[in-house]
Write an enzyme that holds these catalytic residues in place. Structure first.
Site, PDB file in Angstrom:
ATOM      1  N   HIS A 268       0.864  -1.197   0.000  1.00 39.99           N
ATOM      2  CA  HIS A 268       0.000   0.000   0.000  1.00 39.99           C
ATOM      3  C   HIS A 268       0.891   1.235   0.000  1.00 39.99           C
ATOM      4  O   HIS A 268       1.978   1.223   0.575  1.00 39.99           O
ATOM      5  CB  HIS A 268      -0.889   0.001   1.258  1.00 39.99           C
ATOM      6  CG  HIS A 268      -2.079   0.874   1.129  1.00 39.99           C
ATOM      7  ND1 HIS A 268      -2.017   2.218   1.374  1.00 39.99           N
ATOM      8  CD2 HIS A 268      -3.348   0.617   0.728  1.00 39.99           C
ATOM      9  CE1 HIS A 268      -3.215   2.750   1.174  1.00 39.99           C
ATOM     10  NE2 HIS A 268      -4.036   1.803   0.773  1.00 39.99           N
ATOM     11  N   ASP A 326      -7.869  -5.579  -0.353  1.00 41.41           N
ATOM     12  CA  ASP A 326      -8.234  -6.401  -1.520  1.00 41.41           C
ATOM     13  C   ASP A 326      -7.853  -7.865  -1.386  1.00 41.41           C
ATOM     14  O   ASP A 326      -8.239  -8.677  -2.223  1.00 41.41           O
ATOM     15  CB  ASP A 326      -7.576  -5.813  -2.779  1.00 41.41           C
ATOM     16  CG  ASP A 326      -8.158  -4.454  -3.097  1.00 41.41           C
ATOM     17  OD1 ASP A 326      -7.382  -3.495  -3.240  1.00 41.41           O
ATOM     18  OD2 ASP A 326      -9.392  -4.351  -3.145  1.00 41.41           O
TER      19      ASP A 326
END
Ligand code: SDX
Length: 392
Positions: A268, A326
């Protein structure tokens, strides 16, 4: 009234904007919406309560919530002429292509009656978008599978209405496990907003020119579609299917280290710790797999094993790569009956409230100006034109 505080990032801020909506501490793995931790909202509130909070800054009273829920419920229908819009797509069009087109087309229905500088009309736009996204998303799905559209029903909750519009068929009554409705609502909460991510920044930049909110949200959907952003949930499940069994994990990890693959659903830009949404999503995955009799789903075993191996591997540790929202969402959505092509559509459906809340905050800022990012020019210095006849 929450005590507003200014978070000092400890560095000369290169922030693109100021906002009161969402706070992320990437090192600690903290995500707050208007000060409330994401795990508390996911476990104790409903998606529409979270929508109200993101839009208005405070959790609604019972009366405020009832009014808000009634307003959203009564705006779920689409203009009858809208049906023909879908017919223009090929049946095998990716549902995200349909979403991008359909939401952009909403501006054709509302833009001329919309003064974005009128607070009430901004509110109505927000309500229309939050209300109509499930109907559009469900139609994109029905169109892709060649089934008749199912109209929304006003006596159902937001999540149940959406599941029914996706999975009900005329031939039989639609019955859904309340555990799946709760899981759907929670997944919407987890995806509602996330500070100035790429698609939210796209919506803000588009909105800063005064473009109507429907067109701005369509721009956000287009950005979210990318595999590095919202498209990662679809890619993460495809990756797990490709790996197939826990025995293949070492070979896959070797491929990641050789830069042949990315570990989709990991890493991320901001979180250098565990994405707090991923923890809640893993719990949802357990619950949905149990509710659908898939406790032993082999892909869930692969995902858990892959996570365990990666979290102990130097390559991932030194790069501070952890599961993000996700990583487990694809397994959960697949168990609920959604094809991979619908995963990012669900992300866009949920993120619409975050996009519109951030758009509203920007428009309501009296100092707001058109966005105009600058660049570091590294091209040719000035030189004179050479006519074609002299260029050999
Ligand atoms: C979302 O911004 C948001 O908030 C987005 C989002 C939201 O709610 O809006 O949170 C939603 O988009 C989540 C992210 C979903 N994307 C993925 O899961 C795709 C896989 N992840 C990556 O592509 C990647 O992690 C990014 C794009 C998310 C971040 O990429 P960065 O900024 O390059 O990450 P980094 O700078 O921390 O990378 C450090 C190193 C690099 O290697 P080196 O060049 O230093 O050797 O880690 C590597 C990267 O190449 N790396 C990965 C990796 N992610 C980063 N290597 C393998 N697999 C990965 N997933």
């Amino acid at each position: 009234q929450s005590d507003a505080f200014t978070y000092d990032p400890g560095f000369t801020s290169t922030a693109s904007c100021e906002s009161k909506i969402t706070f992320i501490d990437g090192d600690q793995g903290v995500l707050l919406h208007r000060g409330y931790p994401i795990d508390q909202l996911a476990s104790q509130s409903s998606f529409l309560e979270t929508c109200y909070l993101l839009l208005h800054g405070e959790l609604p009273t019972a009366a405020e919530y009832e009014t808000f829920e009634n307003t959203i419920t009564r705006h779920t229908m689409l203009h009858a002429q809208f049906d023909r819009f879908f017919d223009g797509f090929r049946r095998d069009a990716h549902p995200m292509a349909v979403m991008t087109g359909a939401v952009g087309a909403l501006s054709a229905f509302y833009h001329d009656s919309l003064d974005i500088h009128d607070a009430q009309q901004r509110e109505i736009s927000a309500h229309r978008l939050i209300a109509k996204m499930p109907t559009i998303a469900a139609r994109a799905f029905k169109y892709s599978v060649g089934q008749p559209f199912v109209h929304p029903k006003n006596n159902l909750s937001y999540a149940e209405n959406f599941l029914r519009m996706c999975f009900a068929v005329p031939a039989e009554d639609y019955v859904v496990d309340p555990a799946l409705v709760r899981a759907m609502d929670r997944i919407f909460i987890l995806h509602a907003d996330h500070e100035q991510n790429a698609s939210t920044s796209t919506v803000r930049l588009a909105g800063s020119s005064g473009a109507n909110p429907f067109a701005c949200i369509a721009a956000g959907i287009a950005c979210l579609w990318g595999p590095s952003h919202g498209g990662a949930n679809e890619e993460a499940l495809n990756m797990l299917r490709e790996i197939g069994t826990p025995e293949k994990i070492p070979e896959f990890i070797a491929g990641v280290k050789d830069r042949r693959y990315k570990l989709m659903g990991f890493g991320h830009r901001v979180y250098k710790n565990y994405d707090p949404r991923a923890k809640v999503m893993q719990t949802s995955a357990y619950e949905v797999l149990a509710a659908t009799g898939r406790e032993n789903d082999p892909l869930f075993q692969v995902a858990k094993e892959l996570e365990a191996v990666a979290l102990k591997d130097e390559f991932f540790i030194e790069r501070k790569l952890f599961p993000n929202v996700d990583f487990y969402s694809g397994i959960t959505l697949s168990a609920m009956g959604f094809p991979t092509t619908m995963f990012t559509v669900l992300f866009a459906l949920a993120r619409t409230v975050g996009w519109i809340a951030q758009w509203k905050e920007m428009i309501e800022d009296p100092g707001q100006k058109i966005g105009r990012p600058r660049q570091l020019y590294t091209g040719a210095t000035q030189r004179d034109f050479v006519p074609l006849s002299q260029r050999g």
